[in-house]
Scaffold this motif. Structure first.
Motif, PDB file in Angstrom:
ATOM      1  N   VAL A  46       0.731  -1.101  -0.010  1.00 47.98           N
ATOM      2  CA  VAL A  46      -0.136   0.130  -0.289  1.00 47.98           C
ATOM      3  C   VAL A  46       0.832   1.168  -0.065  1.00 47.98           C
ATOM      4  N   SER A  47       0.238   2.353  -0.622  1.00 49.89           N
ATOM      5  CA  SER A  47       1.097   3.796  -0.514  1.00 49.89           C
ATOM      6  C   SER A  47       1.357   4.283   0.818  1.00 49.89           C
ATOM      7  N   GLY A  48       2.357   4.919   1.046  1.00 47.34           N
ATOM      8  CA  GLY A  48       2.584   5.542   2.290  1.00 47.34           C
ATOM      9  C   GLY A  48       1.514   6.403   2.906  1.00 47.34           C
ATOM     10  N   SER A  49       0.904   7.107   2.292  1.00 42.82           N
ATOM     11  CA  SER A  49      -0.223   7.967   2.252  1.00 42.82           C
ATOM     12  C   SER A  49      -1.451   7.333   2.835  1.00 42.82           C
ATOM     13  N   VAL A  50      -1.767   6.096   2.246  1.00 43.56           N
ATOM     14  CA  VAL A  50      -2.685   5.561   2.514  1.00 43.56           C
ATOM     15  C   VAL A  50      -2.579   4.606   3.678  1.00 43.56           C
ATOM     16  N   ARG A  55      -3.518   1.242  11.389  1.00 43.34           N
ATOM     17  CA  ARG A  55      -2.733   0.159  12.489  1.00 43.34           C
ATOM     18  C   ARG A  55      -2.529  -1.264  11.979  1.00 43.34           C
ATOM     19  N   TYR A  56      -3.151  -1.786  10.935  1.00 44.23           N
ATOM     20  CA  TYR A  56      -2.945  -2.988  10.186  1.00 44.23           C
ATOM     21  C   TYR A  56      -1.547  -2.608   9.326  1.00 44.23           C
ATOM     22  N   ALA A  57      -1.114  -1.729   8.906  1.00 44.62           N
ATOM     23  CA  ALA A  57       0.028  -1.489   7.890  1.00 44.62           C
ATOM     24  C   ALA A  57       1.289  -1.846   8.706  1.00 44.62           C
ATOM     25  N   VAL A  58       2.147  -2.511   7.893  1.00 45.32           N
ATOM     26  CA  VAL A  58       3.329  -3.016   8.480  1.00 45.32           C
ATOM     27  C   VAL A  58       4.687  -2.456   7.559  1.00 45.32           C
ATOM     28  N   GLU A  59       5.592  -2.037   7.826  1.00 42.46           N
ATOM     29  CA  GLU A  59       6.630  -1.455   7.333  1.00 42.46           C
ATOM     30  C   GLU A  59       7.891  -2.492   7.187  1.00 42.46           C
ATOM     31  N   TYR A  60       8.324  -2.678   6.162  1.00 44.79           N
ATOM     32  CA  TYR A  60       9.283  -3.751   5.907  1.00 44.79           C
ATOM     33  C   TYR A  60      10.256  -3.570   4.514  1.00 44.79           C
ATOM     34  N   GLY A  61      11.454  -3.407   4.703  1.00 44.39           N
ATOM     35  CA  GLY A  61      12.476  -3.514   3.390  1.00 44.39           C
ATOM     36  C   GLY A  61      11.914  -2.263   2.590  1.00 44.39           C
ATOM     37  N   ASP A  69      -7.051  -9.692   4.467  1.00 49.34           N
ATOM     38  CA  ASP A  69      -8.274  -9.719   5.090  1.00 49.34           C
ATOM     39  C   ASP A  69      -8.450  -8.418   5.708  1.00 49.34           C
ATOM     40  N   HIS A  70      -7.707  -7.380   5.969  1.00 51.31           N
ATOM     41  CA  HIS A  70      -7.934  -6.198   6.509  1.00 51.31           C
ATOM     42  C   HIS A  70      -8.036  -4.991   5.644  1.00 51.31           C
ATOM     43  N   PHE A  71      -7.998  -5.407   4.286  1.00 53.00           N
ATOM     44  CA  PHE A  71      -8.343  -4.371   3.183  1.00 53.00           C
ATOM     45  C   PHE A  71      -9.846  -4.106   3.365  1.00 53.00           C
ATOM     46  N   ALA A  72     -10.032  -2.798   3.098  1.00 49.03           N
ATOM     47  CA  ALA A  72     -11.678  -2.478   3.170  1.00 49.03           C
ATOM     48  C   ALA A  72     -12.268  -2.741   1.867  1.00 49.03           C
ATOM     49  N   PHE A 135       5.059  -7.879  11.887  1.00 46.90           N
ATOM     50  CA  PHE A 135       3.975  -8.499  10.898  1.00 46.90           C
ATOM     51  C   PHE A 135       2.956  -9.070  11.983  1.00 46.90           C
ATOM     52  N   PHE A 136       3.576  -9.313  13.232  1.00 46.00           N
ATOM     53  CA  PHE A 136       2.327  -9.919  14.151  1.00 46.00           C
ATOM     54  C   PHE A 136       1.704  -8.779  15.120  1.00 46.00           C
ATOM     55  N   ARG A 137       2.358  -7.472  15.054  1.00 43.44           N
ATOM     56  CA  ARG A 137       1.990  -6.427  16.041  1.00 43.44           C
ATOM     57  C   ARG A 137       0.620  -6.069  15.762  1.00 43.44           C
ATOM     58  N   PRO A 138       0.016  -5.891  14.604  1.00 41.90           N
ATOM     59  CA  PRO A 138      -1.233  -5.677  14.386  1.00 41.90           C
ATOM     60  C   PRO A 138      -2.239  -6.482  14.913  1.00 41.90           C
ATOM     61  N   GLU A 139      -1.653  -7.726  14.988  1.00 42.94           N
ATOM     62  CA  GLU A 139      -2.997  -8.790  15.529  1.00 42.94           C
ATOM     63  C   GLU A 139      -2.683  -8.763  17.224  1.00 42.94           C
ATOM     64  N   ILE A 140      -2.049  -8.036  17.846  1.00 47.50           N
ATOM     65  CA  ILE A 140      -1.780  -8.365  19.040  1.00 47.50           C
ATOM     66  C   ILE A 140      -3.079  -7.800  20.026  1.00 47.50           C
ATOM     67  N   GLY A 141      -3.766  -6.639  19.439  1.00 39.01           N
ATOM     68  CA  GLY A 141      -4.977  -6.139  20.092  1.00 39.01           C
ATOM     69  C   GLY A 141      -6.032  -7.116  19.888  1.00 39.01           C
ATOM     70  N   GLY A 142      -6.230  -7.702  18.880  1.00 39.32           N
ATOM     71  CA  GLY A 142      -7.211  -8.785  18.703  1.00 39.32           C
ATOM     72  C   GLY A 142      -6.911 -10.152  19.600  1.00 39.32           C
ATOM     73  N   MET A 143      -5.662 -10.461  19.676  1.00 37.52           N
ATOM     74  CA  MET A 143      -5.261 -11.566  20.274  1.00 37.52           C
ATOM     75  C   MET A 143      -5.575 -11.282  21.805  1.00 37.52           C
ATOM     76  N   LEU A 144      -5.441 -10.298  22.289  1.00 39.32           N
ATOM     77  CA  LEU A 144      -5.594 -10.020  23.839  1.00 39.32           C
ATOM     78  C   LEU A 144      -7.434  -9.644  24.141  1.00 39.32           C
ATOM     79  N   ARG A 145      -7.807  -9.375  22.835  1.00 39.50           N
ATOM     80  CA  ARG A 145      -9.316  -9.058  23.234  1.00 39.50           C
ATOM     81  C   ARG A 145      -9.985 -10.647  23.141  1.00 39.50           C
ATOM     82  N   LEU A 146      -9.682 -11.487  22.311  1.00 38.24           N
ATOM     83  CA  LEU A 146      -9.976 -13.052  22.211  1.00 38.24           C
ATOM     84  C   LEU A 146      -9.274 -13.522  23.424  1.00 38.24           C
ATOM     85  N   SER A 147      -8.251 -13.398  24.034  1.00 36.57           N
ATOM     86  CA  SER A 147      -7.900 -14.017  25.117  1.00 36.57           C
ATOM     87  C   SER A 147      -8.898 -13.363  26.624  1.00 36.57           C
ATOM     88  N   TRP A 148      -9.192 -12.009  26.391  1.00 36.17           N
ATOM     89  CA  TRP A 148     -10.043 -11.817  27.342  1.00 36.17           C
ATOM     90  C   TRP A 148     -11.682 -12.420  27.374  1.00 36.17           C
TER      91      TRP A 148
END
Length: 700
Positions: A46-50, A55-61, A69-72, A135-148
Motif C-alpha cells: 500500500v502507498s505510504g499516504s494510505v 494500525r494494520y499497515a506494516v513497514e518492511y524493507g 483480510d484487513h483491506f476495506a 507482522f504480528f504486531r497488528p494482531e496483538i490487540g485482537g489476540m488480547l481481546r480474544l484472550s479476555w
C-alpha cells in the motif's frame, strides 16, 4: 413445585455452562487461524499516504504492506508478498506463490515448496524476531481481546457450573428429605401384619442406606448424565460446524455407548440386587444381635452368630467383587480403546486428505479445535461410565423403596370423637394370622363400662389375639367387634385408640426423660397430669431416689432402669391419657412381689369408671375380676367370676390350685370329684399308695 423449579433452573444453568465452555475452542480457533496462522495469508503493498495511521499497515524493507483480510471493500492493492513458515523460521517472499505444500528453508535467502513431485524455490529473506514481530504486531490487540473473551467465558462457565451444581444438590437433598419423610410416614400407615415377617433392620436399611443411594442418583449420577448428554450434544454440534464428514464418523460413538450401558445394566442390576439384599440382612443381623446381646452371651452363641453374620458378609463381598470385575472390564480401559479408535479415524482422515487433494486440507485452527473437542467428548463419556455402578445401585435401591411405598396402607386419621363409654362386645369372632389356621373360633362375650374382664389360658390359646382385634392391629375374618354398639371397622383406627390405653408385659421406653415417656410429648398431657399418673400407681416412691426425679434421662429402651421401674412408667403412661378402655397384657409378670402389690392396690382405684381387660398368668391377681374368660385353643372353655369358676372345678380350678402349690394329682382328683366322686376317691387312694411306696423306698 419448588423442587421442579430448582431442577429446571439447574438444567438451564447447566446448558449455559456447557455452552460457554464449548465456545472456548471456537475462540481458540479464531485466535490461531486469524491472528497467529493468519500471518501466512497474502499481503499487499500500500502507498505510504494510505498507510498513515492504519494500525494494520506494516513497514518492511522500504515498503508498506497490509494483510489481505484487513483491506476495506474497494481499497486499492499493490504488489502481493507472502510471509511463510518453514520449520521454526519465517521467510519474507517478495512475490506470490503458485501452490502450497511442504516447505524447506534454503538458508537465509531462499525457501523451497514441494507438492506432488513438483518443487519450486523462491527467493526469500529470513526474518529476525524483531522483523517478524512487526507482522504480528497488528494482531496483538485482537489476540488480547480474544484472550479476555476466553477468560470471561471460563468465568461465566464456572459461575453457572457452581449454580447448577448447587441447585441440583439442593433439589436432591429436598427430594430425599421428602422421600424419607414419606417412607417413615408409610411405616406408620402400614398394618401391623406387614411387620410380622419383616425384620426391623431391613426397614432401617431402606430408610437410610437405600434413600442415600437414591440421593446419589440425583446428586452425582443424574448430574453427570445430564451434563454428559448436553456436553456431547454441544460437542457434536461444534464438530458438525467444523467438518461434517469427521463429525459423522464420531457419531459411531453414540450407539456404542448405548450398547455399552445396556450390556452393563443387564449384569449390574442382578449383582446390585443381591448386594442390597445382603446389606439389609447384615443390618437385620446387627440389629438383632445388639438387642439380644445378653441372651447370646448367656448361652455362649457368639461363634454361631458370627458364623451366620459372616455368611451374609461373604455373600455381599463376593458380589461386590463381581461388580468390581464388571466395572474394571467395562470402565476406563474401554473408554481408552474407543478414544484411540477415534484418534485413528482423525489421523486417517487428515492424512488421507493431505494426499488426495488440497480441498481436504484444513487450517491449523480447525485441527486444534477438532482435537480439543475430541478430547472433551470423552470426558463426559468417562464420567457417565464411571457413574454406571452408582446408577444401577440407585435404581435397585429405588425399586426397594418404592415397593415399600406401594404397600397398601391406611392414612393416619386426625378425626376425634367424644369419649366412649367403654362397652365392648365380641360377636361370633373368627380370626387367623395365616389363612386356614384359626386362632379364634366363634368368640362371643360382653364387657360393660367399669367392668374388669380377665383372659386366662395356656400359651397360644388366643388371649393376645383378642386384644389385637380390640386395638384393631388386625381385623376379624368373621363376626364383629363393637365398642358402644359401633363396629370398630367403621371407625378410624387412631380415633378408637385415642380412648384406649395399654400396658405390655415388656414395656418399651423411648429416649428422653421419665416425664416425656409418660406424656409422649403430648401437649394435652401437662406436668401435673404426669405427676398424678405416677402418684396413682405409686411410682414416685420408687423413682424419687433418682438424681433428677421424673426428669431423669432415659436411654434407648430404658436400659438404666429396672424392670419394675420401666413397668411403673408404662402404667403411668397408660393412665395419663385417661383411657376409657384399659388393657393390661401380663403387665405384672416381670416385676417383684412388692411392686406388684403396690400396682394392684393402685389399679383398684384406677379401674373405676373404665373397662379393663387383663391378660394374666398369675391367677391370684384377677380374683376380683367381674368376668374371667378361660380360653382353650381359640374357644371360650369357661366363663364367670372367680367363685363361679372355682365351683365348676374345671380348667380354671386346676390352674388356680396348681399355682397355689398343690400337687397335680390332688388337683385332678378334686376336679374329677365334681363329676364322679368314686373316681376321685380312687385317684386319691392311688396317689397315697404311690406316696407310701416312695417313702418306703427312701427309707431303704
Amino acid at each position: 413445585m419448588r423442587v421442579r423449579v430448582q431442577l429446571l433452573l439447574a438444567l438451564l444453568m447447566l446448558t449455559v455452562a456447557v455452552g460457554t465452555e464449548l465456545a472456548g475452542p471456537f475462540v481458540a480457533k479464531r485466535l490461531i487461524d486469524v491472528h497467529i496462522s493468519g500471518i501466512e495469508q497474502p499481503w499487499y503493498a500500500v502507498s505510504g499516504s494510505v498507510a498513515a495511521g492504519d494500525r494494520y499497515a506494516v513497514e518492511y524493507g522500504g515498503g508498506v504492506y497490509k494483510r489481505a483480510d484487513h483491506f476495506a471493500e474497494g481499497e486499492a492493492r499493490g504488489k502481493e508478498i507472502r510471509v511463510l513458515q518453514a520449520g521454526r523460521d519465517y521467510y519474507f517472499i517478495p512475490s506470490g506463490i503458485g501452490f502450497d505444500g511442504t516447505r524447506t528453508g534454503g538458508g537465509d535467502r531462499a525457501i523451497t515448496i514441494a507438492k506432488d513431485g513438483l518443487a519450486v524455490t523462491y527467493e526469500a529473506a529470513k526474518l529476525s524476531r524483531g522483523e517478524l514481530y512487526r507482522f504480528f504486531r497488528p494482531e496483538i490487540g485482537g489476540m488480547l481481546r480474544l484472550s479476555w473473551y476466553y477468560f470471561g467465558l471460563l468465568l461465566l462457565s464456572a459461575a453457572f457450573s457452581y449454580g447448577q451444581r448447587y441447585y441440583l444438590q439442593a433439589s436432591a437433598n429436598r427430594i430425599i428429605r421428602s422421600m424419607r419423610t414419606d417412607v417413615f410416614g408409610q411405616i406408620n400407615r402400614l398394618p401391623v401384619r406387614y411387620f410380622d415377617n419383616l425384620p426391623a433392620g431391613k426397614i432401617v436399611s431402606r430408610i437410610t442406606n437405600d434413600t442415600e443411594s437414591i440421593r446419589e442418583l440425583y446428586v452425582t449420577v443424574l448430574a453427570n448424565f445430564f451434563t454428559g448428554t448436553i456436553y456431547m450434544a454441544g460437542i457434536f454440534t461444534a464438530l458438525f460446524l467444523l467438518d461434517v464428514r469427521l463429525a459423522a464418523i464420531c457419531l459411531a460413538i453414540v450407539p456404542i455407548l448405548f450398547v455399552w450401558v445396556a450390556v452393563y445394566g443387564r449384569f449390574a442390576k442382578r449383582y446390585n440386587r443381591i448386594v442390597r439384599s445382603t446389606l439389609s440382612e447384615i443390618n437385620g443381623r446387627v440389629n438383632e444381635s445388639i438387642q439380644g446381646m445378653a441372651i447370646i452371651r448367656a448361652f455362649r452363641k457368639e461363634k454361631k452368630i458370627e458364623a451366620e453374620f459372616e455368611a451374609f458378609n461373604m455373600r455381599n463381598y463376593i458380589y461386590k467383587n463381581k461388580l468390581l470385575s464388571l466395572n474394571a472390564l467395562t470402565g476406563h480401559n474401554l473408554v481408552g480403546v474407543i478414544r484411540n479408535l477415534a484418534y485413528v479415524a482423525l489421523i486417517w482422515y487428515f492424512g488421507a486428505g493431505s494426499l488426495t487433494g488440497p480441498e481436504a486440507i484444513v487450517s491449523v485452527g480447525v485441527l486444534y479445535a477438532f482435537v480439543d473437542y475430541l478430547n472433551r467428548l470423552f470426558n463426559p463419556i468417562v464420567n457417565i461410565v464411571n457413574q454406571l455402578p452408582n446408577l444401577e445401585t440407585a435404581l435397585v435401591s429405588a425399586e426397594r423403596v418404592f415397593v415399600l411405598l406401594d404397600e397398601q396402607g391406611e392414612d393416619v386419621a386426625d378425626a376425634s370423637m367424644p369419649r366412649c363409654r367403654g362397652d365392648v362386645a365380641f360377636e361370633d369372632v373368627w380370626f387367623a394370622y395365616k389363612e386356614g389356621e384359626n386362632v379364634l373360633k366363634g368368640i362371643s362375650f360382653e364387657a360393660k363400662q367399669g367392668q374388669t374382664v380377665a383372659l386366662v389360658g395356656h400359651t397360644g390359646s388366643g388371649k393376645s389375639s383378642i386384644i389385637n382385634l380390640l386395638f384393631r392391629f388386625y381385623d376379624v375374618d368373621r363376626g364383629r367387634v363393637t365398642i358402644d354398639g359401633v363396629d370398630v371397622r367403621n371407625l378410624p383406627r387412631q380415633t378408637i385408640r385415642r380412648h384406649m390405653g395399654i400396658v405390655l408385659q415388656d414395656p418399651f421406653l423411648f429416649t428422653g426423660t421419665i416425664a416425656s415417656n409418660v406424656s409422649l410429648d403430648d401437649p394435652s398431657i401437662t406436668r401435673e397430669k404426669v405427676e398424678k399418673a405416677l402418684a396413682d400407681v405409686g411410682a414416685e416412691r420408687v423413682l424419687r431416689h433418682l438424681p433428677r426425679g421424673i426428669d431423669e434421662p432415659v436411654i434407648e429402651k430404658g436400659g438404666t432402669l429396672s424392670a419394675g421401674q420401666r413397668q411403673l412408667i408404662s402404667f403411668s403412661r397408660a393412665l395419663a391419657f385417661d383411657p376409657a378402655i384399659l388393657i393390661l397384657d401380663e403387665a405384672t409378670s416381670n416385676i417383684d412381689t412388692e411392686t406388684e402389690a403396690m400396682i394392684q392396690e393402685a389399679l383398684e382405684v384406677v379401674k373405676k369408671g373404665r373397662t379393663t381387660f387383663v391378660i394374666a398368668n398369675r391367677l391370684s391377681t384377677i380374683r376380683n375380676a367381674d368376668l374371667i374368660l378361660v380360653l382353650d385353643h381359640g374357644v371360650i372353655a369357661e366363663r364367670g367370676d372367680h367363685e363361679t369358676l372355682m365351683a365348676l372345678r374345671g380348667k380354671y380350678f386346676q390352674m388356680y390350685r396348681l399355682q397355689s402349690g398343690e400337687k397335680a394329682g390332688t388337683v385332678r382328683a378334686a376336679a374329677a370329684s365334681a363329676a364322679d366322686p368314686g373316681q376321685a376317691a380312687a385317684e386319691t387312694t392311688g396317689e397315697k399308695a404311690t406316696s407310701s411306696k416312695a417313702a418306703a423306698a427312701s427309707r431303704r
